[in-house]
Design a protein around this motif. Sequence first.
Motif, PDB file in Angstrom:
ATOM      1  N   ILE A   1     -85.835 -68.765 -16.698  1.00  0.00           N
ATOM      2  CA  ILE A   1     -87.036 -68.096 -16.393  1.00  0.00           C
ATOM      3  C   ILE A   1     -86.927 -67.573 -14.938  1.00  0.00           C
ATOM      4  CG2 ILE A   1     -86.956 -70.707 -15.140  1.00  0.00           C
ATOM      5  CD1 ILE A   1     -90.003 -70.082 -15.753  1.00  0.00           C
ATOM      6  N   SER A   2     -87.666 -66.295 -14.920  1.00  0.00           N
ATOM      7  CA  SER A   2     -87.233 -65.802 -13.567  1.00  0.00           C
ATOM      8  C   SER A   2     -88.374 -66.252 -12.382  1.00  0.00           C
ATOM      9  CB  SER A   2     -87.073 -64.022 -14.086  1.00  0.00           C
ATOM     10  OG  SER A   2     -89.091 -63.675 -14.439  1.00  0.00           O
ATOM     11  N   GLY A   3     -88.271 -65.518 -11.374  1.00  0.00           N
ATOM     12  CA  GLY A   3     -89.216 -65.667 -10.411  1.00  0.00           C
ATOM     13  C   GLY A   3     -90.726 -65.334 -10.983  1.00  0.00           C
ATOM     14  N   ALA A   4     -90.586 -64.320 -12.315  1.00  0.00           N
ATOM     15  CA  ALA A   4     -92.211 -63.206 -11.957  1.00  0.00           C
ATOM     16  C   ALA A   4     -92.387 -64.353 -13.067  1.00  0.00           C
ATOM     17  CB  ALA A   4     -91.734 -62.193 -12.290  1.00  0.00           C
ATOM     18  N   LEU A   5     -91.777 -65.858 -13.228  1.00  0.00           N
ATOM     19  CA  LEU A   5     -92.195 -66.612 -14.226  1.00  0.00           C
ATOM     20  C   LEU A   5     -91.976 -66.104 -16.238  1.00  0.00           C
ATOM     21  CD1 LEU A   5     -95.462 -68.245 -13.190  1.00  0.00           C
ATOM     22  CD2 LEU A   5     -92.473 -69.012 -12.912  1.00  0.00           C
ATOM     23  N   THR A   6     -91.226 -64.821 -15.750  1.00  0.00           N
ATOM     24  CA  THR A   6     -90.628 -64.559 -17.649  1.00  0.00           C
ATOM     25  C   THR A   6     -89.864 -65.920 -17.975  1.00  0.00           C
ATOM     26  OG1 THR A   6     -91.244 -62.860 -16.876  1.00  0.00           O
ATOM     27  CG2 THR A   6     -89.932 -62.291 -18.280  1.00  0.00           C
ATOM     28  N   PRO A   7     -90.579 -65.885 -19.882  1.00  0.00           N
ATOM     29  CA  PRO A   7     -89.294 -67.009 -19.935  1.00  0.00           C
ATOM     30  C   PRO A   7     -88.283 -66.952 -20.884  1.00  0.00           C
ATOM     31  CG  PRO A   7     -91.060 -67.553 -20.933  1.00  0.00           C
ATOM     32  CD  PRO A   7     -91.388 -66.301 -20.102  1.00  0.00           C
ATOM     33  N   TYR A   8     -86.892 -66.434 -21.297  1.00  0.00           N
ATOM     34  CA  TYR A   8     -86.069 -66.673 -21.939  1.00  0.00           C
ATOM     35  C   TYR A   8     -85.384 -67.291 -22.501  1.00  0.00           C
ATOM     36  CZ  TYR A   8     -86.082 -62.285 -18.883  1.00  0.00           C
ATOM     37  OH  TYR A   8     -86.687 -61.807 -17.801  1.00  0.00           O
ATOM     38  N   TYR A   9     -85.630 -67.753 -24.139  1.00  0.00           N
ATOM     39  CA  TYR A   9     -84.692 -68.851 -24.977  1.00  0.00           C
ATOM     40  C   TYR A   9     -83.413 -68.247 -25.665  1.00  0.00           C
ATOM     41  CZ  TYR A   9     -89.383 -70.984 -23.395  1.00  0.00           C
ATOM     42  OH  TYR A   9     -89.963 -71.483 -22.822  1.00  0.00           O
ATOM     43  N   SER A  10     -83.039 -68.800 -26.380  1.00  0.00           N
ATOM     44  CA  SER A  10     -82.048 -68.937 -27.345  1.00  0.00           C
ATOM     45  C   SER A  10     -82.574 -69.513 -28.217  1.00  0.00           C
ATOM     46  CB  SER A  10     -80.870 -69.614 -27.468  1.00  0.00           C
ATOM     47  OG  SER A  10     -81.255 -71.060 -27.431  1.00  0.00           O
ATOM     48  N   ASP A  11     -82.036 -68.180 -29.799  1.00  0.00           N
ATOM     49  CA  ASP A  11     -83.112 -68.333 -30.968  1.00  0.00           C
ATOM     50  C   ASP A  11     -83.175 -69.594 -31.197  1.00  0.00           C
ATOM     51  OD1 ASP A  11     -81.544 -65.547 -32.263  1.00  0.00           O
ATOM     52  OD2 ASP A  11     -82.780 -65.550 -31.139  1.00  0.00           O
ATOM     53  N   SER A  12     -81.724 -70.789 -31.433  1.00  0.00           N
ATOM     54  CA  SER A  12     -82.177 -72.144 -31.766  1.00  0.00           C
ATOM     55  C   SER A  12     -82.884 -73.758 -30.353  1.00  0.00           C
ATOM     56  CB  SER A  12     -81.008 -72.817 -31.887  1.00  0.00           C
ATOM     57  OG  SER A  12     -80.213 -72.746 -30.473  1.00  0.00           O
TER      58      SER A  12
ATOM     59  N   LEU B   1     -80.620 -86.514 -31.934  1.00  0.00           N
ATOM     60  CA  LEU B   1     -79.006 -87.202 -31.520  1.00  0.00           C
ATOM     61  C   LEU B   1     -77.858 -86.085 -31.630  1.00  0.00           C
ATOM     62  CD1 LEU B   1     -78.592 -89.431 -34.889  1.00  0.00           C
ATOM     63  CD2 LEU B   1     -79.539 -89.513 -32.493  1.00  0.00           C
ATOM     64  N   GLU B   2     -78.092 -84.650 -32.117  1.00  0.00           N
ATOM     65  CA  GLU B   2     -76.784 -83.444 -32.002  1.00  0.00           C
ATOM     66  C   GLU B   2     -78.084 -82.905 -30.622  1.00  0.00           C
ATOM     67  OE1 GLU B   2     -78.629 -83.619 -34.474  1.00  0.00           O
ATOM     68  OE2 GLU B   2     -79.648 -82.042 -35.078  1.00  0.00           O
ATOM     69  N   ASP B   3     -78.342 -82.996 -29.365  1.00  0.00           N
ATOM     70  CA  ASP B   3     -78.414 -82.863 -28.041  1.00  0.00           C
ATOM     71  C   ASP B   3     -77.829 -84.021 -27.238  1.00  0.00           C
ATOM     72  OD1 ASP B   3     -82.175 -81.763 -29.623  1.00  0.00           O
ATOM     73  OD2 ASP B   3     -80.001 -80.761 -29.062  1.00  0.00           O
ATOM     74  N   THR B   4     -77.072 -84.787 -27.284  1.00  0.00           N
ATOM     75  CA  THR B   4     -75.754 -85.195 -26.785  1.00  0.00           C
ATOM     76  C   THR B   4     -75.195 -83.973 -25.848  1.00  0.00           C
ATOM     77  OG1 THR B   4     -76.242 -87.459 -27.880  1.00  0.00           O
ATOM     78  CG2 THR B   4     -74.405 -86.689 -26.607  1.00  0.00           C
ATOM     79  N   ALA B   5     -75.058 -84.044 -25.030  1.00  0.00           N
ATOM     80  CA  ALA B   5     -74.478 -82.651 -23.879  1.00  0.00           C
ATOM     81  C   ALA B   5     -74.567 -83.614 -22.771  1.00  0.00           C
ATOM     82  CB  ALA B   5     -75.082 -81.330 -24.664  1.00  0.00           C
ATOM     83  N   VAL B   6     -73.632 -82.470 -22.008  1.00  0.00           N
ATOM     84  CA  VAL B   6     -73.725 -81.822 -20.461  1.00  0.00           C
ATOM     85  C   VAL B   6     -74.553 -81.109 -20.267  1.00  0.00           C
ATOM     86  CG1 VAL B   6     -72.592 -81.610 -18.313  1.00  0.00           C
ATOM     87  CG2 VAL B   6     -71.132 -83.399 -19.832  1.00  0.00           C
ATOM     88  N   TYR B   7     -75.366 -81.220 -18.730  1.00  0.00           N
ATOM     89  CA  TYR B   7     -76.925 -80.479 -19.213  1.00  0.00           C
ATOM     90  C   TYR B   7     -76.384 -79.463 -17.670  1.00  0.00           C
ATOM     91  CZ  TYR B   7     -78.694 -81.341 -23.436  1.00  0.00           C
ATOM     92  OH  TYR B   7     -79.344 -81.183 -24.650  1.00  0.00           O
TER      93      TYR B   7
END
Length: 123
Positions: free
Chosen positions: A51-62, A87-93
């Motif tokens: 997300i930018s300082g102007a609040l524009t979001p960017y997402y990966s397709d997934s 369950l597959e969202d287990t990760a280091v964030y």
Amino acid sequence: QVQLVESGGGWMQPGASHRLSCAVSGRTFRDLIVGWFRQVPGKEREFLAAISGALTPYYSDSMLDRCTISRVNAKNMVYLQWESPKLEDTAVYYCAAHANALPVRRASSYASWGPGPPVTVSS
């Protein structure tokens, strides 16, 4: 020098909404693009959202329909809201920040990183 600290990690319950937070300091917050990445052993760091300082979001397709990124400039905070963890969202964030014009979805664009708490999704 930009410092980032993640919180809200540890454990997420499958199907239950959950929010990760990132506190940012050390530079004018509005100048920064802040992103979220995750990594599992043996794989490259994966872009989730930014997300930018102007609040524009960017997402990966997934991640487009699975999480929401937001920020409160007055509090120097960025959030990642999970709607239904799996369950597959287990990760280091990790949250990360940069103030340049490089691609927001590329990990190498980011100069500053938080320590990255592990997050486990389990019932």
